[in-house]
Design a protein around this motif. Structure first.
Motif, short mmCIF file in Angstrom:
data_model
loop_
_atom_site.label_atom_id
_atom_site.label_comp_id
_atom_site.label_asym_id
_atom_site.label_seq_id
_atom_site.Cartn_x
_atom_site.Cartn_y
_atom_site.Cartn_z
N PHE A 408 0.69 -1.15 0.03
CA PHE A 408 0.01 -0.05 -0.08
C PHE A 408 0.84 1.27 -0.09
O PHE A 408 0.55 2.31 -1.02
N LEU A 409 1.75 1.36 0.93
CA LEU A 409 2.85 2.44 1.04
C LEU A 409 3.54 2.82 -0.36
O LEU A 409 3.76 3.82 -0.48
N ALA A 410 3.97 1.54 -0.82
CA ALA A 410 4.73 1.69 -2.18
C ALA A 410 4.02 2.43 -3.15
O ALA A 410 4.51 3.47 -3.84
N GLU A 411 2.61 2.12 -3.25
CA GLU A 411 1.93 2.71 -4.11
C GLU A 411 1.44 4.00 -4.05
O GLU A 411 1.29 5.05 -4.76
N GLU A 412 0.81 4.41 -2.80
CA GLU A 412 0.52 5.69 -2.49
C GLU A 412 1.74 6.77 -2.06
O GLU A 412 1.32 7.96 -2.19
N TYR A 413 2.57 6.22 -1.57
CA TYR A 413 3.48 7.21 -1.02
C TYR A 413 4.92 6.85 -1.79
O TYR A 413 6.01 7.89 -1.50
N ASN A 414 4.90 6.38 -3.17
CA ASN A 414 5.99 6.15 -4.04
C ASN A 414 7.30 5.89 -3.15
O ASN A 414 8.45 6.46 -3.29
N ILE A 415 7.22 4.53 -2.81
CA ILE A 415 8.46 3.95 -1.99
C ILE A 415 8.55 2.77 -2.89
O ILE A 415 7.76 1.94 -3.34
N TYR A 416 9.97 2.61 -2.93
CA TYR A 416 10.60 1.46 -3.53
C TYR A 416 11.12 0.63 -2.48
O TYR A 416 12.01 1.13 -1.97
N PHE A 417 10.91 -0.72 -2.63
CA PHE A 417 11.50 -1.54 -1.48
C PHE A 417 12.67 -2.55 -2.28
O PHE A 417 12.17 -3.11 -3.23
N VAL A 418 13.66 -2.70 -1.34
CA VAL A 418 14.82 -3.48 -2.04
C VAL A 418 15.08 -4.47 -0.96
O VAL A 418 15.58 -4.36 0.18
N LEU A 419 14.66 -5.87 -1.05
CA LEU A 419 14.95 -6.84 0.10
C LEU A 419 16.38 -7.34 -0.27
O LEU A 419 16.48 -7.87 -1.63
N CYS A 420 17.02 -7.43 0.72
CA CYS A 420 18.41 -8.07 0.43
C CYS A 420 18.77 -9.39 1.67
O CYS A 420 18.64 -8.92 2.76
N THR A 421 19.14 -10.38 1.05
CA THR A 421 19.38 -11.47 2.05
C THR A 421 20.16 -12.59 1.18
O THR A 421 19.84 -12.75 -0.09
N ALA A 422 20.59 -13.69 2.00
CA ALA A 422 21.10 -14.77 1.51
C ALA A 422 19.89 -15.82 1.67
O ALA A 422 20.04 -16.85 0.72
N THR A 423 18.96 -15.44 2.35
CA THR A 423 17.82 -16.36 2.99
C THR A 423 16.39 -15.65 2.46
O THR A 423 16.08 -15.14 3.59
N LEU A 424 15.98 -15.46 1.53
CA LEU A 424 14.93 -14.78 1.18
C LEU A 424 13.60 -15.33 1.69
O LEU A 424 13.12 -16.27 0.96
N PRO A 425 12.87 -14.83 2.66
CA PRO A 425 11.56 -15.20 3.07
C PRO A 425 10.47 -14.75 2.04
O PRO A 425 10.68 -13.96 1.25
N MET A 426 9.47 -15.55 1.96
CA MET A 426 8.52 -15.16 0.99
C MET A 426 7.37 -14.21 1.87
O MET A 426 6.11 -14.46 1.95
N ILE A 427 7.94 -13.04 1.93
CA ILE A 427 7.16 -11.88 2.20
C ILE A 427 6.02 -11.46 1.18
O ILE A 427 4.84 -11.17 1.46
N PHE A 428 6.84 -11.23 0.01
CA PHE A 428 5.83 -10.55 -1.18
C PHE A 428 6.09 -11.68 -2.16
O PHE A 428 6.95 -12.43 -2.42
N LYS A 429 4.98 -11.85 -3.07
CA LYS A 429 4.70 -12.70 -3.88
C LYS A 429 5.22 -12.20 -5.15
O LYS A 429 5.63 -12.89 -6.29
N ASN A 430 5.09 -11.00 -5.37
CA ASN A 430 5.36 -10.11 -6.59
C ASN A 430 6.75 -9.38 -6.58
O ASN A 430 6.78 -8.35 -7.41
N ASN A 431 7.67 -9.67 -5.94
CA ASN A 431 9.25 -8.89 -5.83
C ASN A 431 9.85 -9.44 -7.14
O ASN A 431 9.67 -10.92 -7.37
N ILE A 432 10.44 -8.47 -7.57
CA ILE A 432 11.28 -8.84 -8.80
C ILE A 432 12.93 -8.98 -8.29
O ILE A 432 13.18 -8.17 -7.78
N GLU A 433 13.34 -10.30 -8.76
CA GLU A 433 14.71 -10.53 -8.36
C GLU A 433 15.51 -9.81 -9.24
O GLU A 433 15.44 -9.77 -10.63
N ILE A 434 16.40 -8.85 -8.69
CA ILE A 434 17.19 -7.99 -9.49
C ILE A 434 18.66 -8.84 -10.19
O ILE A 434 19.45 -8.50 -10.82
N LEU A 435 18.80 -10.01 -9.34
CA LEU A 435 20.05 -10.89 -9.65
C LEU A 435 19.27 -11.99 -10.56
O LEU A 435 18.99 -12.87 -9.98
N LYS A 436 19.25 -11.84 -11.88
CA LYS A 436 18.58 -12.65 -12.86
C LYS A 436 19.06 -14.26 -12.69
O LYS A 436 18.08 -15.05 -12.44
N ASN A 437 20.44 -14.54 -12.51
CA ASN A 437 20.84 -15.69 -12.57
C ASN A 437 21.36 -16.21 -11.14
O ASN A 437 22.33 -16.81 -11.09
#
Length: 750
Positions: A408-437
């Motif tokens: 909600f905040l991302a859309e209404e308040y123009n916030i970009y979120f970048v999750l960074c980890t070696a062990t990525l939890p399933m918080i978002f289903k629509n996150n785009i991975e920036i390391l393709k391979n």
């Protein structure tokens, strides 16, 4: 002349607060409320927030006369006037509810129903003592309706708010979310602008800084000594290229890469390039907020970013890079001027910088809180790129709520979120991975193997196992990570008493912070064989590397983080991470004192099929583990229901990043510098003026807390120890090697 504060004209304060609030304001992308009307409401709120100071009662008080406390207060009468002006200006009566920002601007937010209980008799007395001519002149100059009503009309317009609130309670949930955070946003703009004007008076802050394009020229200076260096560089530039491929309408991204791959600089560079692309294409200036879960790694990551930016920028002031956590130094420098503590503290706590390095606590409690101090930086979240490093540290029970709120905040308040980890939890289903391979990198980084010890063992059996291994591998560095302070101390002391060859180090929150940091630095510099015994504080971000690890059973993401301290830089032969299941004298697992049982159960369901797990398998196992946890939504649903019912006062109790264990903060006084600081602290305590006392303590706060440990109250239960919060302790209660002396079995300081 009417005053708002000593030697400061009320009119100047009102108009300047309005100007500051409008300058900070970023139009949200609203679906139910009108942006122009919201901006108009903000203008009214900021202009009228201190109208109540125009009473004769307050004016006598500000000039030093004694006035009855209830009559000199100004927030409630200001609120009535604000509500009336909004009602006369805007037809949609939902906007009147935002006048509650004024009522609460010196306190905190709560369910609006609690704000309707105010003292009519006091307010009528105050109204009759208002300088209405002054108020109407201010309103007329700003093209707002003047006050022509009597007190009864003013009171009736206030009573209408209860009906307005009843109406909004029955609206659809999406409108409620918009109202909930819009109220916080306007409140944040008001209180940050109000405080800023009081501190800076007529001086307005200005900054035309742009974040650098990238730090690629800095990365190119790094020497590539081995395969992992080449992989780090390859990943850095692959992620950098991704920025040009993105659809900027998508707001949630992730960087999922193995430990030790240099994610800090990679994701920071990604954020810089993303900010510059947004600036170029959307004409929007973005702030970068880099968040980490643990204080122990904030300073480390801040220094990494500072070094990179210093290579690129001629001058690096606080308005470009800022560090903020509750123990950070109160220091703010701009244009060669070091600001005094009051100014510095305000700018730090409102995130007045292009790049902020901060904690999860500071970020999440600027959203999931009702407190004035926390919410004054909510306004700084608009137009930002928020990096959530080590995102796996967020408790699984909040994932569903974070998904809903952050989306909600991302859309209404123009916030970009970048999750960074070696062990990525399933918080978002629509996150785009920036390391393709990313799978290729996990396969390449096959630095360790994890050995699963199936049977439970007590501490004596465990000590025998580890000591034998240490003797068999005389040139290997060892790290032993345990779940409780009691078990860590027993293992450390037993191994050391055996006379094993090697330099011993002990780490836990039982050791005061300055000494912990000193030991970590020694570990990294020491070329001799090392045997390190630690609690979980070693898990994330502490940049050490050993050959063999022993880890008491923990949730899978914690095991992975500990594994990241083994053969971190791929120095040669594969490292070994041993997972054991330790029990106390009563047959109870030490892990049960720390972790929820089902987290251990879900971990063992995955590990029990293996005796040896290669690092390249971690990605698949992590995904399976987080999938098992994603079904738990009950706690998240409670939080969302709290938001839907506007229960601002309850949200912080529902959302707890760290469970609060009743504890005592104790000042450890075993070195000369600590003794000097304690003496200064005692001098400060004698200062009678509360504001001066606070200001003087801010000067030593960072150094003071370098010597403070927190000890759970139950660790002292039944002991005849006359200690109180912030007492000083010396060698009587503090062992220079293992820390605080009196610890119960259940001590779980993390």
């Amino acid at each position: 002349m009417l005053l708002s504060h000593p030697n400061y004209p009320l009119k100047d304060h009102l108009t300047n607060t309005m100007k500051r609030a409008l300058k900070k304001y970023v139009p949200p992308k609203l679906k139910y409320f009108n942006e122009k009307l919201v901006k108009g409401t903000l203008k009214i709120i900021a202009l009228t927030h201190d109208f109540g100071k125009a009473t004769s009662y307050f004016q006598r008080y500000i000039r030093g006369e004694k006035v009855k406390s209830s009559l000199k207060r100004h927030s409630a009468i200001s609120f009535l006037l604000t509500n009336w002006v909004i009602r006369e200006t805007i037809e949609n009566n939902y906007y009147q509810l935002f006048s509650l920002c004024v009522k609460n601007h010196h306190s905190f937010l709560s369910n609006p129903i609690h704000d309707f209980n105010i003292d009519k008799e006091i307010l009528e007395k105050q109204f009759n003592e208002l300088n209405i001519d002054f108020i109407n002149k201010v309103l007329d100059e700003n093209k707002f309706p003047v006050i022509k009503c009597d007190f009864d009309d003013l009171w009736d317009s206030f009573r209408e708010l209860e009906d307005v609130y009843d109406e909004i309670e029955y609206e659809e949930n999406n409108l409620k979310y918009e109202f909930y955070f819009l109220y916080i946003y306007l409140f944040s703009l008001l209180i940050s602008s109000d405080k800023e004007d009081v501190i800076f008076r007529g001086k307005f802050l200005s900054s035309n800084l742009n974040v650098p394009d990238s730090i690629e020229c800095y990365i190119k200076t790094f020497l590539k000594k081995n395969k992992i260096d080449y992989l780090r560089t390859k990943m850095f530039f692959e992620v950098a290229k991704r920025v040009d491929e993105l659809n900027l309408n998508h707001k949630i991204y992730s960087l999922n890469a193995p430990t030790g791959m240099g994610k800090t600089l990679t994701v920071f560079n990604f954020a810089l390039k993303l900010a510059n692309r947004i600036k170029k294409e959307k004409k929007t200036d973005m702030r970068i907020i880099y968040c980490l879960p643990f204080l122990s790694i904030i300073d480390q990551n801040y220094e990494v970013l500072k070094k990179a930016l210093s290579y690129i920028l001629k001058n690096l002031d606080s308005d470009m890079l800022l560090k903020h956590h509750h123990l950070s130094e109160i220091y703010y420098k701009v244009d060669e001027e070091v600001l005094d503590e009051d100014k510095a503290l305000h700018l730090i706590e409102t995130w007045n910088s292009k790049i902020i390095v901060t904690t999860f606590m500071q970020l999440f409690y600027s959203i999931f809180s009702n407190k004035n101090k926390n919410l004054k930086k909510f306004q700084s979240l608009s137009n930002s790129i928020i990096i959530l490093d080590e995102i796996q540290a967020i408790p699984y029970k909040y994932w569903f709520a974070i998904n809903k709120v952050f989306s909600f905040l991302a859309e209404e308040y123009n916030i970009y979120f970048v999750l960074c980890t070696a062990t990525l939890p399933m918080i978002f289903k629509n996150n785009i991975e920036i390391l393709k391979n990313k799978e290729e990198y996990f396969k390449e980084m096959n630095r360790i193997k994890m050995r699963i010890h199936k049977n439970e063992m007590n501490l004596k059996e465990f000590i025998d196992l580890v000591s034998e291994d240490i003797q068999k591998n005389p040139h290997k560095d060892f790290l032993i990570v345990l779940n409780t302070i009691r078990s860590s101390k027993e293992v450390y002391q037993s191994l050391k008493e055996m006379g094993l060859d090697g330099d011993f180090y002990y780490l836990s929150t039982n050791i005061y912070p300055k000494e912990r940091l000193r030991r970590i630095k020694k570990i990294n510099k020491n070329k001799n064989r090392k045997i390190i015994v630690s609690t979980q504080l070693i898990e994330a971000g502490v940049d050490i590397s050993v050959d063999i690890v022993y880890r008491d059973i923990a949730p899978l993401d914690c095991l992975n983080q500990t594994a990241g301290r083994c053969n971190r830089h791929n120095e040669g032969k594969k490292g070994i991470v041993n997972i054991v299941k330790l029990i106390d004298d009563n047959g109870k697992r030490f892990s049960s004192y720390i972790y929820e049982n089902h987290l251990i159960t879900k971990t063992e369901e995955l590990l029990n099929d293996y005796e040896i797990i290669e690092e390249k398998e971690f990605l698949r196992l992590n995904n399976l583990y987080f999938k098992k946890l994603s079904i738990y939504k009950d706690k998240s649903k409670e939080i969302l229901k709290t938001i839907e019912n506007f229960r601002y006062e309850d949200v912080e109790n529902k959302f707890k990043l760290i469970e609060n264990i009743p504890s005592l903060d104790l000042f450890v006084c075993v070195e000369d510098e600590a003794k000097r600081i304690w003496k200064k602290y005692e001098e400060i305590k004698e200062i009678k003026d509360v504001f001066k006392r606070r200001k003087e303590f801010l000067k030593i706060k960072k150094d003071f807390y370098d010597y403070v440990i927190s000890v759970p109250e139950y660790a002292l239960k039944g002991k005849e120890i006359p200690l109180e919060n912030l007492d000083k302790i010396d060698e009587k209660y503090y062992d220079r090697e293992t820390g605080f002396r009196v610890i119960e079995d259940k001590t779980i300081i993390l």
